[in-house]
Scaffold this motif. Structure first.
Motif, PDB file in Angstrom:
ATOM      1  N   PHE A   1       0.816  -1.206   0.000  1.00  0.00           N
ATOM      2  CA  PHE A   1       0.000   0.000   0.000  1.00  0.00           C
ATOM      3  C   PHE A   1       0.854   1.262   0.000  1.00  0.00           C
ATOM      4  O   PHE A   1       0.443   2.294  -0.531  1.00  0.00           O
ATOM      5  CB  PHE A   1      -0.970  -0.015   1.186  1.00  0.00           C
ATOM      6  CG  PHE A   1      -2.239  -0.750   0.896  1.00  0.00           C
ATOM      7  CD1 PHE A   1      -3.451  -0.093   0.860  1.00  0.00           C
ATOM      8  CD2 PHE A   1      -2.220  -2.113   0.626  1.00  0.00           C
ATOM      9  CE1 PHE A   1      -4.627  -0.781   0.578  1.00  0.00           C
ATOM     10  CE2 PHE A   1      -3.384  -2.804   0.346  1.00  0.00           C
ATOM     11  CZ  PHE A   1      -4.589  -2.133   0.325  1.00  0.00           C
ATOM     12  N   TYR A   2       2.035   1.207   0.583  1.00  0.00           N
ATOM     13  CA  TYR A   2       2.916   2.374   0.525  1.00  0.00           C
ATOM     14  C   TYR A   2       3.374   2.615  -0.916  1.00  0.00           C
ATOM     15  O   TYR A   2       3.393   3.754  -1.395  1.00  0.00           O
ATOM     16  CB  TYR A   2       4.125   2.208   1.434  1.00  0.00           C
ATOM     17  CG  TYR A   2       4.991   3.443   1.447  1.00  0.00           C
ATOM     18  CD1 TYR A   2       4.627   4.560   2.194  1.00  0.00           C
ATOM     19  CD2 TYR A   2       6.151   3.505   0.677  1.00  0.00           C
ATOM     20  CE1 TYR A   2       5.395   5.708   2.181  1.00  0.00           C
ATOM     21  CE2 TYR A   2       6.928   4.649   0.662  1.00  0.00           C
ATOM     22  CZ  TYR A   2       6.548   5.750   1.417  1.00  0.00           C
ATOM     23  OH  TYR A   2       7.311   6.889   1.384  1.00  0.00           O
ATOM     24  N   LEU A   3       3.719   1.553  -1.614  1.00  0.00           N
ATOM     25  CA  LEU A   3       4.104   1.691  -3.015  1.00  0.00           C
ATOM     26  C   LEU A   3       2.945   2.213  -3.865  1.00  0.00           C
ATOM     27  O   LEU A   3       3.138   3.030  -4.762  1.00  0.00           O
ATOM     28  CB  LEU A   3       4.588   0.344  -3.563  1.00  0.00           C
ATOM     29  CG  LEU A   3       5.929  -0.158  -3.047  1.00  0.00           C
ATOM     30  CD1 LEU A   3       6.179  -1.579  -3.537  1.00  0.00           C
ATOM     31  CD2 LEU A   3       7.054   0.774  -3.481  1.00  0.00           C
ATOM     32  N   ALA A   4       1.734   1.742  -3.576  1.00  0.00           N
ATOM     33  CA  ALA A   4       0.572   2.112  -4.380  1.00  0.00           C
ATOM     34  C   ALA A   4       0.069   3.523  -4.092  1.00  0.00           C
ATOM     35  O   ALA A   4      -0.470   4.182  -4.978  1.00  0.00           O
ATOM     36  CB  ALA A   4      -0.557   1.110  -4.155  1.00  0.00           C
ATOM     37  N   SER A   5       0.241   3.985  -2.835  1.00  0.00           N
ATOM     38  CA  SER A   5      -0.374   5.261  -2.455  1.00  0.00           C
ATOM     39  C   SER A   5       0.573   6.295  -1.874  1.00  0.00           C
ATOM     40  O   SER A   5       0.226   7.477  -1.783  1.00  0.00           O
ATOM     41  CB  SER A   5      -1.484   4.998  -1.430  1.00  0.00           C
ATOM     42  OG  SER A   5      -0.923   4.544  -0.207  1.00  0.00           O
ATOM     43  N   GLY A   6       1.757   5.863  -1.435  1.00  0.00           N
ATOM     44  CA  GLY A   6       2.661   6.776  -0.754  1.00  0.00           C
ATOM     45  C   GLY A   6       2.233   7.064   0.675  1.00  0.00           C
ATOM     46  O   GLY A   6       2.744   7.989   1.303  1.00  0.00           O
ATOM     47  N   ARG A   7       1.297   6.287   1.200  1.00  0.00           N
ATOM     48  CA  ARG A   7       0.765   6.491   2.547  1.00  0.00           C
ATOM     49  C   ARG A   7       1.111   5.314   3.446  1.00  0.00           C
ATOM     50  O   ARG A   7       1.179   4.174   2.989  1.00  0.00           O
ATOM     51  CB  ARG A   7      -0.759   6.665   2.503  1.00  0.00           C
ATOM     52  CG  ARG A   7      -1.206   7.952   1.841  1.00  0.00           C
ATOM     53  CD  ARG A   7      -2.717   7.965   1.643  1.00  0.00           C
ATOM     54  NE  ARG A   7      -3.434   7.715   2.877  1.00  0.00           N
ATOM     55  CZ  ARG A   7      -3.752   8.657   3.769  1.00  0.00           C
ATOM     56  NH1 ARG A   7      -3.410   9.914   3.562  1.00  0.00           N
ATOM     57  NH2 ARG A   7      -4.420   8.351   4.862  1.00  0.00           N
ATOM     58  N   THR A   8       1.298   5.581   4.728  1.00  0.00           N
ATOM     59  CA  THR A   8       1.591   4.518   5.682  1.00  0.00           C
ATOM     60  C   THR A   8       0.293   3.925   6.222  1.00  0.00           C
ATOM     61  O   THR A   8      -0.768   4.562   6.180  1.00  0.00           O
ATOM     62  CB  THR A   8       2.411   5.048   6.863  1.00  0.00           C
ATOM     63  OG1 THR A   8       1.614   5.996   7.597  1.00  0.00           O
ATOM     64  CG2 THR A   8       3.690   5.715   6.378  1.00  0.00           C
ATOM     65  N   THR A   9       0.406   2.726   6.767  1.00  0.00           N
ATOM     66  CA  THR A   9      -0.755   2.085   7.389  1.00  0.00           C
ATOM     67  C   THR A   9      -1.266   2.919   8.555  1.00  0.00           C
ATOM     68  O   THR A   9      -2.483   3.040   8.764  1.00  0.00           O
ATOM     69  CB  THR A   9      -0.383   0.675   7.868  1.00  0.00           C
ATOM     70  OG1 THR A   9       0.020  -0.117   6.743  1.00  0.00           O
ATOM     71  CG2 THR A   9      -1.560  -0.004   8.560  1.00  0.00           C
TER      72      THR A   9
END
Length: 210
Positions: A26-34
């Protein structure tokens, strides 16, 4: 069952999903952390007090458990998933006084109309065989005044977006355009519709009027 769904139902993935797989992917896909996604989920769903929450395709329950910690009194969160290995991990790792888990099909939810004050599905609609039908079920069980929030795939209206749709199709992932979910929410009479796009993911939320 396609490749993506077989992967999500594998016991080996359930063991590492929230520790490594999801945070990295998800970091790769959105640049956001969990952590950012969890904080925003509580804020977007406006969770507090004795609200009843349904988390669709909850996986190993990390989000479900986090949502439950924002509740008090008779508030509770239910995590629903089709994968037995994921639910086993949820029960082992993410139980709590206001959280429970249920195996079920997102396309046919075993709840009455208007049961929940908040309904969410974070990072799974692109795996469900009938994502639009599943979303309509989420809307059916959402109470007046309740909030719905989803995170799902996004494709831009350009050649890169077209390529992502083709690649996603090979693996069994649906890649949605900009208007699918905002238009679906608007047609269902929802208000306060918000959509944020972060790289390859879109975050969409709305309110069912009182």
């Amino acid at each position: 069952m396609n490749l993506a769904r077989r992967t999500m139902n594998h016991p080996a993935l359930a063991a590492v999903y929230e520790r490594a797989w999801r945070p990295a992917l998800f970091y790769l896909a959105s640049g956001r952390t969990t952590e950012s996604d969890r904080r925003d989920a509580v804020s977007t769903l406006r969770l507090d007090g004795a609200k009843k929450v349904l988390d669709i395709a909850c996986g190993p329950g990390n989000f479900t458990h986090h949502l439950s910690t924002a509740l008090t009194g008779d508030g509770f969160a239910i995590g629903l998933d089709y994968s037995e290995p994921m639910l086993a991990r949820a029960v082992a790792d993410n139980t709590g006084p206001r959280v429970g888990y249920l195996r079920g099909d997102a396309r046919v939810l075993p709840f009455a109309d208007g049961t929940f004050d908040a309904v969410c599905c974070f990072g799974a609609l692109y795996l469900i065989p009938d994502p639009i039908g599943a979303t309509r079920e989420m809307l059916r069980v959402l109470a007046p005044g309740g909030r719905i929030a989803i995170t799902t795939s996004y494709r831009a209206d350009n050649p890169f977006g077209d390529a992502s749709r083709v690649v996603g199709g090979w693996s069994g992932l649906r890649v949605f355009d900009t208007r699918t979910f905002p238009d679906l929410f608007a047609a269902a009479g929802l208000v306060d519709i918000e959509q944020d796009v972060h790289r390859l993911l879109q975050y969409v939320s709305a309110t069912r009027p009182e």
